[in-house]
Design a protein around this motif. Structure first.
Motif, PDB file in Angstrom:
ATOM      1  N   ASP A 148      -6.869   2.859  -0.376  1.00 34.21           N
ATOM      2  CA  ASP A 148      -6.541   2.106   0.829  1.00 34.21           C
ATOM      3  C   ASP A 148      -7.229   0.747   0.867  1.00 34.21           C
ATOM      4  O   ASP A 148      -7.111   0.028   1.864  1.00 34.21           O
ATOM      5  CB  ASP A 148      -6.945   2.909   2.076  1.00 34.21           C
ATOM      6  CG  ASP A 148      -6.119   4.175   2.232  1.00 34.21           C
ATOM      7  OD1 ASP A 148      -4.937   4.157   1.842  1.00 34.21           O
ATOM      8  OD2 ASP A 148      -6.655   5.181   2.733  1.00 34.21           O
TER       9      ASP A 148
ATOM     10  N   TRP B  36      -8.191  -3.136  -0.917  1.00 33.00           N
ATOM     11  CA  TRP B  36      -7.518  -4.159  -1.706  1.00 33.00           C
ATOM     12  C   TRP B  36      -8.392  -5.410  -1.804  1.00 33.00           C
ATOM     13  O   TRP B  36      -9.325  -5.590  -1.015  1.00 33.00           O
ATOM     14  CB  TRP B  36      -6.156  -4.520  -1.106  1.00 33.00           C
ATOM     15  CG  TRP B  36      -6.210  -5.066   0.295  1.00 33.00           C
ATOM     16  CD1 TRP B  36      -6.187  -4.339   1.463  1.00 33.00           C
ATOM     17  CD2 TRP B  36      -6.341  -6.437   0.684  1.00 33.00           C
ATOM     18  NE1 TRP B  36      -6.283  -5.186   2.546  1.00 33.00           N
ATOM     19  CE2 TRP B  36      -6.369  -6.475   2.096  1.00 33.00           C
ATOM     20  CE3 TRP B  36      -6.420  -7.631  -0.021  1.00 33.00           C
ATOM     21  CZ2 TRP B  36      -6.476  -7.659   2.816  1.00 33.00           C
ATOM     22  CZ3 TRP B  36      -6.523  -8.814   0.689  1.00 33.00           C
ATOM     23  CH2 TRP B  36      -6.562  -8.821   2.087  1.00 33.00           C
TER      24      TRP B  36
ATOM     25  N   ASN C 207      -2.308  -1.925  -9.043  1.00 33.91           N
ATOM     26  CA  ASN C 207      -3.327  -0.992  -8.563  1.00 33.91           C
ATOM     27  C   ASN C 207      -4.369  -0.699  -9.632  1.00 33.91           C
ATOM     28  O   ASN C 207      -4.125  -0.827 -10.826  1.00 33.91           O
ATOM     29  CB  ASN C 207      -2.675   0.323  -8.124  1.00 33.91           C
ATOM     30  CG  ASN C 207      -1.948   1.014  -9.259  1.00 33.91           C
ATOM     31  OD1 ASN C 207      -1.209   0.387 -10.008  1.00 33.91           O
ATOM     32  ND2 ASN C 207      -2.150   2.317  -9.393  1.00 33.91           N
TER      33      ASN C 207
ATOM     34  N   ILE D 280      -4.917  -3.341  -5.587  1.00 33.58           N
ATOM     35  CA  ILE D 280      -5.039  -2.219  -4.661  1.00 33.58           C
ATOM     36  C   ILE D 280      -5.777  -1.071  -5.334  1.00 33.58           C
ATOM     37  O   ILE D 280      -5.561  -0.783  -6.508  1.00 33.58           O
ATOM     38  CB  ILE D 280      -3.640  -1.763  -4.191  1.00 33.58           C
ATOM     39  CG1 ILE D 280      -3.079  -2.752  -3.177  1.00 33.58           C
ATOM     40  CG2 ILE D 280      -3.679  -0.361  -3.616  1.00 33.58           C
ATOM     41  CD1 ILE D 280      -1.670  -2.441  -2.750  1.00 33.58           C
TER      42      ILE D 280
ATOM     43  N   LEU E 152       0.799  -1.226   0.000  1.00 35.37           N
ATOM     44  CA  LEU E 152       0.000   0.000   0.000  1.00 35.37           C
ATOM     45  C   LEU E 152       0.837   1.284   0.000  1.00 35.37           C
ATOM     46  O   LEU E 152       0.573   2.194  -0.797  1.00 35.37           O
ATOM     47  CB  LEU E 152      -0.979  -0.010   1.175  1.00 35.37           C
ATOM     48  CG  LEU E 152      -2.257  -0.823   0.966  1.00 35.37           C
ATOM     49  CD1 LEU E 152      -3.006  -1.006   2.279  1.00 35.37           C
ATOM     50  CD2 LEU E 152      -3.162  -0.148  -0.068  1.00 35.37           C
TER      51      LEU E 152
END
Length: 223
Positions: free
Chosen positions: A214, A216, A175, A211, A115
């Motif tokens: 914040d 996931w 991400n 991700i 993260l």
């Protein structure tokens, strides 16, 4: 009228303030001005730095800027852009490398490691977390970067990266800049390919985590 840093009283110059008072005494603009070194015609490095931070809305947003994006700005150019980007990434690496080596035994541990490395990212990036025989994290490596909503999964490059760093197990993380961590079918297909490819070269595939901000989720292989 702009006042060049060299014309300021010695006690007000960022470099001298850093030397005498330490880095914590300097403002964000002063620290950035030290990286820039020089300003441009009519503007000091302090003014260029203050405008840069203001235009981006803060250091976190500036840290996510791409080198070519910074280089196109007046008073920056390729060399200064590279310096700024390198400084932000060194800061990130110094924070993460100081931690004790975590053991990646579950998806939440993988997400916790990854993260901070994706903070502020505005395009998709693919991270490989390389582990030893006991699943202890040994190395982190970004191996691909894509457009706003897609990054290719280079299976061969991922495996080569793991082997090059003497890894025995690995996890991958990417991400979703869209803000939705829900894995796509393509994400799950990539997990399947990675799991199969890892087995052929004697590596242990741990997981594929997606991700978004914040949040996931795990991209489970297709059955």
């Amino acid at each position: 009228m702009s006042v060049p840093i060299a014309s300021l009283p010695v006690a007000q110059r960022p470099r001298e303030r850093l030397r005498l008072l330490g880095p914590h005494a300097l403002s964000d603009s002063e620290l950035l001005a030290l990286l820039l070194g020089q300003g441009t015609r009519g503007r000091s490095a302090l003014e260029v730095a203050a405008q840069l931070i203001g235009d981006y809305g803060g250091l976190a947003e500036l840290a996510a800027a791409r080198p070519e994006e910074l280089a196109a700005r007046a008073g920056i150019g390729p060399a200064k852009a590279a310096t700024v980007v390198a400084a932000f990434h060194l800061g990130t690496r110094s924070r993460t490398s100081a931690d004790a080596l975590p053991q990646l035994t579950a998806p939440d541990g993988i997400a916790a490691v990854a993260l901070p490395l994706f903070a502020g990212a505005r395009v998709e990036r693919l991270l490989v977390l390389i582990c030893d025989t006991q699943n202890r994290l040994r190395h982190r490596a970004f191996v691909a970067e894509g457009a706003i909503d897609h990054v290719a999964v280079p299976v061969r490059e991922i495996l080569n990266t793991v082997l090059r760093h003497d890894g025995r197990a690995f996890a991958v993380v990417h991400n979703h800049p869209s803000g939705d961590p829900e894995p796509s079918i393509d994400d799950r297909r990539a997990s399947t390919l990675l799991q199969q490819a890892a087995a052929t070269v004697g590596l242990r595939y741990l997981d594929h985590v997606v991700i978004a901000g914040d949040s996931w989720a795990t991209a489970a292989p297709l059955v």
